[in-house]
Write a protein that holds these residues in place. Sequence first.
Motif, PDB file in Angstrom:
ATOM      1  N   LEU A 156     -22.550  39.641 -26.251  1.00 20.71           N
ATOM      2  CA  LEU A 156     -21.525  38.649 -25.902  1.00 20.71           C
ATOM      3  C   LEU A 156     -22.007  37.228 -26.218  1.00 20.71           C
ATOM      4  O   LEU A 156     -21.250  36.393 -26.720  1.00 20.71           O
ATOM      5  CB  LEU A 156     -21.179  38.762 -24.411  1.00 20.71           C
ATOM      6  CG  LEU A 156     -20.319  39.967 -24.028  1.00 20.71           C
ATOM      7  CD1 LEU A 156     -20.404  40.228 -22.527  1.00 20.71           C
ATOM      8  CD2 LEU A 156     -18.867  39.722 -24.458  1.00 20.71           C
ATOM      9  N   LEU A 157     -23.276  36.972 -25.942  1.00 23.91           N
ATOM     10  CA  LEU A 157     -23.817  35.639 -26.235  1.00 23.91           C
ATOM     11  C   LEU A 157     -23.784  35.374 -27.741  1.00 23.91           C
ATOM     12  O   LEU A 157     -23.463  34.259 -28.175  1.00 23.91           O
ATOM     13  CB  LEU A 157     -25.240  35.509 -25.690  1.00 23.91           C
ATOM     14  CG  LEU A 157     -25.359  35.456 -24.164  1.00 23.91           C
ATOM     15  CD1 LEU A 157     -26.822  35.488 -23.739  1.00 23.91           C
ATOM     16  CD2 LEU A 157     -24.676  34.201 -23.601  1.00 23.91           C
ATOM     17  N   ASP A 158     -24.092  36.384 -28.534  1.00 26.09           N
ATOM     18  CA  ASP A 158     -24.021  36.226 -29.996  1.00 26.09           C
ATOM     19  C   ASP A 158     -22.583  35.986 -30.449  1.00 26.09           C
ATOM     20  O   ASP A 158     -22.307  35.161 -31.313  1.00 26.09           O
ATOM     21  CB  ASP A 158     -24.555  37.476 -30.694  1.00 26.09           C
ATOM     22  CG  ASP A 158     -26.075  37.544 -30.643  1.00 26.09           C
ATOM     23  OD1 ASP A 158     -26.699  36.552 -30.219  1.00 26.09           O
ATOM     24  OD2 ASP A 158     -26.628  38.597 -31.009  1.00 26.09           O
ATOM     25  N   GLY A 171     -21.645  32.409 -29.246  1.00 22.75           N
ATOM     26  CA  GLY A 171     -22.544  31.342 -29.693  1.00 22.75           C
ATOM     27  C   GLY A 171     -22.606  30.177 -28.718  1.00 22.75           C
ATOM     28  O   GLY A 171     -22.777  30.359 -27.507  1.00 22.75           O
ATOM     29  N   ALA A 172     -22.433  28.956 -29.232  1.00 21.35           N
ATOM     30  CA  ALA A 172     -22.546  27.761 -28.401  1.00 21.35           C
ATOM     31  C   ALA A 172     -21.414  27.651 -27.379  1.00 21.35           C
ATOM     32  O   ALA A 172     -21.473  26.815 -26.472  1.00 21.35           O
ATOM     33  CB  ALA A 172     -22.568  26.515 -29.291  1.00 21.35           C
ATOM     34  N   ASP A 173     -20.366  28.478 -27.523  1.00 19.60           N
ATOM     35  CA  ASP A 173     -19.252  28.454 -26.554  1.00 19.60           C
ATOM     36  C   ASP A 173     -19.506  29.364 -25.360  1.00 19.60           C
ATOM     37  O   ASP A 173     -18.662  29.473 -24.471  1.00 19.60           O
ATOM     38  CB  ASP A 173     -17.951  28.903 -27.234  1.00 19.60           C
ATOM     39  CG  ASP A 173     -17.444  27.857 -28.210  1.00 19.60           C
ATOM     40  OD1 ASP A 173     -17.650  26.658 -27.946  1.00 19.60           O
ATOM     41  OD2 ASP A 173     -16.859  28.248 -29.232  1.00 19.60           O
ATOM     42  N   ARG A 177     -17.282  22.787 -20.856  1.00 19.54           N
ATOM     43  CA  ARG A 177     -16.092  23.645 -20.919  1.00 19.54           C
ATOM     44  C   ARG A 177     -16.370  24.872 -21.780  1.00 19.54           C
ATOM     45  O   ARG A 177     -15.887  24.960 -22.904  1.00 19.54           O
ATOM     46  CB  ARG A 177     -14.915  22.849 -21.514  1.00 19.54           C
ATOM     47  CG  ARG A 177     -14.436  21.712 -20.636  1.00 19.54           C
ATOM     48  CD  ARG A 177     -13.509  20.789 -21.433  1.00 19.54           C
ATOM     49  NE  ARG A 177     -12.921  19.762 -20.581  1.00 19.54           N
ATOM     50  CZ  ARG A 177     -11.676  19.799 -20.114  1.00 19.54           C
ATOM     51  NH1 ARG A 177     -10.885  20.798 -20.441  1.00 19.54           N
ATOM     52  NH2 ARG A 177     -11.225  18.832 -19.340  1.00 19.54           N
ATOM     53  N   PRO A 178     -17.171  25.813 -21.240  1.00 24.07           N
ATOM     54  CA  PRO A 178     -17.461  27.012 -22.036  1.00 24.07           C
ATOM     55  C   PRO A 178     -16.206  27.857 -22.233  1.00 24.07           C
ATOM     56  O   PRO A 178     -15.305  27.856 -21.379  1.00 24.07           O
ATOM     57  CB  PRO A 178     -18.487  27.753 -21.177  1.00 24.07           C
ATOM     58  CG  PRO A 178     -18.222  27.289 -19.792  1.00 24.07           C
ATOM     59  CD  PRO A 178     -17.773  25.859 -19.911  1.00 24.07           C
ATOM     60  N   VAL A 179     -16.174  28.578 -23.342  1.00 27.22           N
ATOM     61  CA  VAL A 179     -15.074  29.503 -23.610  1.00 27.22           C
ATOM     62  C   VAL A 179     -15.325  30.822 -22.875  1.00 27.22           C
ATOM     63  O   VAL A 179     -14.419  31.436 -22.346  1.00 27.22           O
ATOM     64  CB  VAL A 179     -14.954  29.748 -25.137  1.00 27.22           C
ATOM     65  CG1 VAL A 179     -13.937  30.847 -25.441  1.00 27.22           C
ATOM     66  CG2 VAL A 179     -14.576  28.447 -25.846  1.00 27.22           C
ATOM     67  N   ALA A 180     -16.594  31.234 -22.850  1.00 27.21           N
ATOM     68  CA  ALA A 180     -16.957  32.520 -22.238  1.00 27.21           C
ATOM     69  C   ALA A 180     -18.124  32.325 -21.278  1.00 27.21           C
ATOM     70  O   ALA A 180     -19.163  31.776 -21.665  1.00 27.21           O
ATOM     71  CB  ALA A 180     -17.340  33.520 -23.316  1.00 27.21           C
ATOM     72  N   GLY A 199     -27.817  32.459 -27.149  1.00 30.79           N
ATOM     73  CA  GLY A 199     -28.134  33.875 -27.372  1.00 30.79           C
ATOM     74  C   GLY A 199     -29.338  34.345 -26.569  1.00 30.79           C
ATOM     75  O   GLY A 199     -29.550  35.547 -26.422  1.00 30.79           O
ATOM     76  N   ASP A 200     -30.131  33.396 -26.053  1.00 25.89           N
ATOM     77  CA  ASP A 200     -31.331  33.757 -25.286  1.00 25.89           C
ATOM     78  C   ASP A 200     -31.016  33.970 -23.808  1.00 25.89           C
ATOM     79  O   ASP A 200     -30.243  33.211 -23.213  1.00 25.89           O
ATOM     80  CB  ASP A 200     -32.370  32.632 -25.358  1.00 25.89           C
ATOM     81  CG  ASP A 200     -33.098  32.589 -26.694  1.00 25.89           C
ATOM     82  OD1 ASP A 200     -33.075  33.591 -27.427  1.00 25.89           O
ATOM     83  OD2 ASP A 200     -33.698  31.536 -26.980  1.00 25.89           O
ATOM     84  N   ILE A 201     -31.673  34.967 -23.217  1.00 22.44           N
ATOM     85  CA  ILE A 201     -31.624  35.165 -21.765  1.00 22.44           C
ATOM     86  C   ILE A 201     -33.060  35.185 -21.256  1.00 22.44           C
ATOM     87  O   ILE A 201     -33.910  35.919 -21.790  1.00 22.44           O
ATOM     88  CB  ILE A 201     -30.940  36.499 -21.392  1.00 22.44           C
ATOM     89  CG1 ILE A 201     -29.462  36.473 -21.814  1.00 22.44           C
ATOM     90  CG2 ILE A 201     -31.056  36.763 -19.893  1.00 22.44           C
ATOM     91  CD1 ILE A 201     -28.730  37.789 -21.581  1.00 22.44           C
TER      92      ILE A 201
END
Length: 234
Positions: free
Chosen positions: A24-26, A29-31, A51-54, A215-217
């Motif tokens: 999901l992070l991929d 991306g930046a959203d 204001r993230p999209v996800a 993308g990093d956790i």
Amino acid sequence: MSTKDMMPNFDLFQPSDIGNATDLLDQYGADAWPLAGGQDSLDWFKDRIKRPVAVIDLAGIPGMTGINVTANGVEIGALTTLTEIAQSTLLRDNYGVLAEAASRVASPQIRNIGTIGGNICQDVRCWYYRSGVDCYRAGGDTCYADTPEGLNREHCLFEADRCVAVTPSDTAPALLALDATMVIQNSDGIREVAAEDFFIGPDVDIERVTVLEPGDILTSIRIPSTWVWCKLLF
Ligand SMILES: Cc1cc2nc3c(=O)[nH]c(=O)nc-3n(C[C@H](O)[C@H](O)[C@H](O)COP(=O)(O)OP(=O)(O)OC[C@H]3O[C@@H](n4cnc5c(N)ncnc54)[C@H](O)[C@@H]3O)c2cc1C
Ligand code: SF4
């Protein structure tokens, strides 16, 4: 700008494993915005500055909580709460500086929900930037804090570069002192980064406070037994 208390819409994802979370992070991306306890994140959303999209809620991912003894020290899951760290007998007895630092963060309510991962990944606490001004860190061409009249008591003395803000994390200095290692996972695999390399200043990248990329956790923190005697001396 005042707090608005009304979050913009976003899609909330609650992955049940880390592979799903990194996918999901991929995808976004930046959203995308990883969410742990939300104690820092929800302020950003309510103020409508971020204001993230996800939003990717990490809470359902197994294996990211708890404090476990390892062959060479301890490993702390990134979703472990600050209260658990402050109250851990294992940490209080052997890594007192970290337990004490965690106990000094904010208030009991925030420590009950806020995680160690969120504490060290949180963005700068510069009130100009947090109110949405167009400063250097936000892509603008000035710094409002770096003036004789600026409110900059939470800022850095060394290695400032245009921006004078650094991580506000209370547990970060303890983790550096204990020679901790951060374990980071993304869709390419797992890597380890020493605490002293994990936190970066504006001289390295004005838009980040850690080496984490989209993308990093951060999955856990490893602390070697080197400094088991380390206690807070003030
Ligand atoms: C009133 C108030 C007072 C505060 N006082 C202090 C204080 O005295 N000292 C202090 O140090 N902090 C303070 N904080 C900051 C912070 O809210 C807490 O430190 C808390 O630990 C944050 O943890 P969280 O899990 O709620 O983070 P979240 O809000 O969930 O996340 C914070 C940031 O980290 C990122 N993130 C979280 N977990 C991960 C992960 N595993 N991998 C990758 N990225 C991740 C999120 O995307 C977000 O950008 C305060 C906050 C408030 C609201
Ligand atoms: S210290 Fe950094 S975040 Fe704060 S106003 Fe200056 S450039 Fe912006």
